[in-house]
Design a protein around this motif. Structure first.
Motif, mmCIF file in Angstrom:
data_model
loop_
_atom_site.group_PDB
_atom_site.id
_atom_site.type_symbol
_atom_site.label_atom_id
_atom_site.label_comp_id
_atom_site.label_asym_id
_atom_site.label_seq_id
_atom_site.Cartn_x
_atom_site.Cartn_y
_atom_site.Cartn_z
ATOM 1 N N THR A 172 62.548 -47.975 53.606
ATOM 2 C CA THR A 172 61.291 -48.292 52.851
ATOM 3 C C THR A 172 60.327 -49.063 54.202
ATOM 4 O O THR A 172 59.488 -48.804 54.340
ATOM 5 C CB THR A 172 61.327 -48.970 51.750
ATOM 6 N N GLY A 173 61.152 -49.908 54.756
ATOM 7 C CA GLY A 173 60.387 -50.597 55.829
ATOM 8 C C GLY A 173 59.941 -49.771 57.020
ATOM 9 O O GLY A 173 59.035 -49.914 57.448
ATOM 10 N N LEU A 174 60.927 -48.811 57.247
ATOM 11 C CA LEU A 174 60.541 -47.901 58.458
ATOM 12 C C LEU A 174 59.089 -47.069 57.973
ATOM 13 O O LEU A 174 58.370 -46.676 58.771
ATOM 14 C CB LEU A 174 61.619 -46.680 58.533
ATOM 15 N N LEU A 175 59.195 -46.632 56.727
ATOM 16 C CA LEU A 175 57.946 -45.748 56.046
ATOM 17 C C LEU A 175 56.915 -46.799 56.067
ATOM 18 O O LEU A 175 55.780 -46.188 56.389
ATOM 19 C CB LEU A 175 58.243 -45.366 54.873
ATOM 20 N N LEU A 176 56.967 -47.979 55.810
ATOM 21 C CA LEU A 176 55.888 -48.847 55.682
ATOM 22 C C LEU A 176 55.348 -49.076 57.138
ATOM 23 O O LEU A 176 54.145 -49.132 57.347
ATOM 24 C CB LEU A 176 56.222 -50.292 55.062
ATOM 25 N N LEU A 177 56.165 -49.304 58.182
ATOM 26 C CA LEU A 177 55.859 -49.305 59.615
ATOM 27 C C LEU A 177 55.071 -48.084 60.065
ATOM 28 O O LEU A 177 54.061 -48.239 60.728
ATOM 29 C CB LEU A 177 57.357 -49.442 60.527
ATOM 30 N N LYS A 178 55.554 -47.027 59.556
ATOM 31 C CA LYS A 178 54.728 -45.745 59.878
ATOM 32 C C LYS A 178 53.397 -45.701 59.332
ATOM 33 O O LYS A 178 52.436 -45.292 60.051
ATOM 34 C CB LYS A 178 55.646 -44.425 59.421
ATOM 35 N N MET A 179 53.422 -46.224 58.093
ATOM 36 C CA MET A 179 52.017 -46.256 57.480
ATOM 37 C C MET A 179 50.867 -47.244 57.759
ATOM 38 O O MET A 179 49.864 -46.949 58.050
ATOM 39 C CB MET A 179 52.139 -46.357 55.918
ATOM 40 N N HIS A 180 51.412 -48.068 58.764
ATOM 41 C CA HIS A 180 50.578 -49.175 59.434
ATOM 42 C C HIS A 180 50.587 -49.112 60.809
ATOM 43 O O HIS A 180 50.036 -50.041 61.442
ATOM 44 C CB HIS A 180 51.110 -50.820 58.995
ATOM 45 N N GLY A 182 49.082 -47.310 62.915
ATOM 46 C CA GLY A 182 48.015 -47.040 63.442
ATOM 47 C C GLY A 182 47.079 -48.635 63.598
ATOM 48 O O GLY A 182 46.268 -48.392 64.799
ATOM 49 N N GLN A 183 47.327 -49.624 62.979
ATOM 50 C CA GLN A 183 46.534 -50.594 63.020
ATOM 51 C C GLN A 183 47.345 -51.562 63.985
ATOM 52 O O GLN A 183 47.176 -52.830 64.189
ATOM 53 C CB GLN A 183 46.318 -51.216 61.847
ATOM 54 N N ARG A 184 48.722 -51.272 64.300
ATOM 55 C CA ARG A 184 49.593 -52.077 64.899
ATOM 56 C C ARG A 184 50.092 -51.336 66.249
ATOM 57 O O ARG A 184 51.327 -50.720 65.934
ATOM 58 C CB ARG A 184 50.478 -52.724 64.059
ATOM 59 N N GLY A 185 49.640 -51.388 67.132
ATOM 60 C CA GLY A 185 50.304 -50.643 68.511
ATOM 61 C C GLY A 185 51.524 -50.934 68.951
ATOM 62 O O GLY A 185 52.285 -49.962 69.658
ATOM 63 N N MET A 186 52.064 -51.924 68.741
ATOM 64 C CA MET A 186 53.430 -52.201 69.305
ATOM 65 C C MET A 186 54.328 -51.864 68.356
ATOM 66 O O MET A 186 55.680 -52.143 68.575
ATOM 67 C CB MET A 186 53.461 -53.727 69.746
ATOM 68 N N THR A 187 54.169 -51.203 67.086
ATOM 69 C CA THR A 187 54.894 -50.922 66.156
ATOM 70 C C THR A 187 56.131 -50.002 66.626
ATOM 71 O O THR A 187 57.468 -50.287 66.570
ATOM 72 C CB THR A 187 54.447 -50.221 64.963
ATOM 73 N N TRP A 188 55.977 -48.917 67.249
ATOM 74 C CA TRP A 188 56.997 -47.741 67.796
ATOM 75 C C TRP A 188 57.567 -48.395 69.024
ATOM 76 O O TRP A 188 58.603 -48.051 69.061
ATOM 77 C CB TRP A 188 56.380 -46.448 68.024
ATOM 78 N N PRO A 189 56.839 -48.944 70.050
ATOM 79 C CA PRO A 189 57.814 -49.766 71.052
ATOM 80 C C PRO A 189 58.789 -50.491 70.617
ATOM 81 O O PRO A 189 59.877 -50.573 71.093
ATOM 82 C CB PRO A 189 56.841 -50.257 71.593
#
Length: 207
Positions: A172-180, A182-189
């Motif tokens: 669920t944390g991963l899915l929340l990261l995915k949904m946010h 767009g506003q947090r550019g460092m998420t996927w790095p």
């Protein structure tokens, strides 16, 4: 109209993901902290000194009970109930329901437990009873809980439930990261770093 539907769908998933995320985190919080601490202590077990406490107790079976252990029996079987009662009363050894290893000269009952060990030996000729117990301390106890060592089936089931709660928490944390994201550019790095770093360390330093 489509934007409204998309926002409603996003709000729906955010609501449920947040709910399951906090529920799983609440369920696993204390045990996750315990397992993190014991993971550290297990990783540095050689540097953490322990002072085992050993106790020994002895007794001698009366002739009537000696006959019950002197007679031939299976290679692995519990002690007779009267012998169990005598051993428990005179040494404190919890041998009830424990299978013993029957050899020609002795009956040996292993009594492992989290954070310690123990055994009972009964000489089948003389009736001498020896009970030894070793307590390695609370840290060894917690480490054994981490490993599920000699903890029984109930604790094993609990670890399975806890592991499932951690999976729900992480997913669920991963899915929340995915949904946010767009506003947090460092998420996927940062997510990629968390995946790549252990792989690189394993490939380079573990042989």
């Amino acid at each position: 109209m489509r934007d409204t539907v998309d926002r409603q769908r996003r709000a729906f998933w955010l609501k449920h993901l947040h709910r399951w995320h906090w529920i799983s985190s609440a369920v696993s919080l204390v045990v996750l902290l315990l397992f993190s601490i014991t993971g550290f202590t297990l990783n540095h077990a050689a540097r953490i000194e322990a002072s085992p406490h050993v106790e020994r107790h002895t007794a001698t079976l009366p002739d009537a009970l000696l006959k019950q252990v002197a007679r031939p029996g299976a290679k692995s079987a519990p002690l007779p109930a009267p012998v169990v009662a005598f051993v428990a009363a005179n040494t404190g050894a919890p041998v009830d329901g424990r299978a013993g290893d029957w050899s020609d000269d002795e009956v040996y009952v292993s009594l492992p437990r989290p954070g310690g060990d123990g055994w009972v030996s009964i000489d089948r000729e003389t009736g001498d009873v020896q009970y030894e117990t070793t307590d390695r301390g609370w840290l060894a106890y917690l480490n054994d809980l981490h490993k599920g060592r000699n903890t029984g089936p109930v604790w094993s089931w609990f670890i399975d439930v806890f592991a499932l709660a951690c999976i729900v928490f992480a997913f669920t944390g991963l899915l929340l990261l995915k949904m946010h994201a767009g506003q947090r550019g460092m998420t996927w790095p940062m997510v990629a770093l968390g995946f790549v770093l252990p792989v690189v360390l394993a490939l380079i330093f573990i042989h």
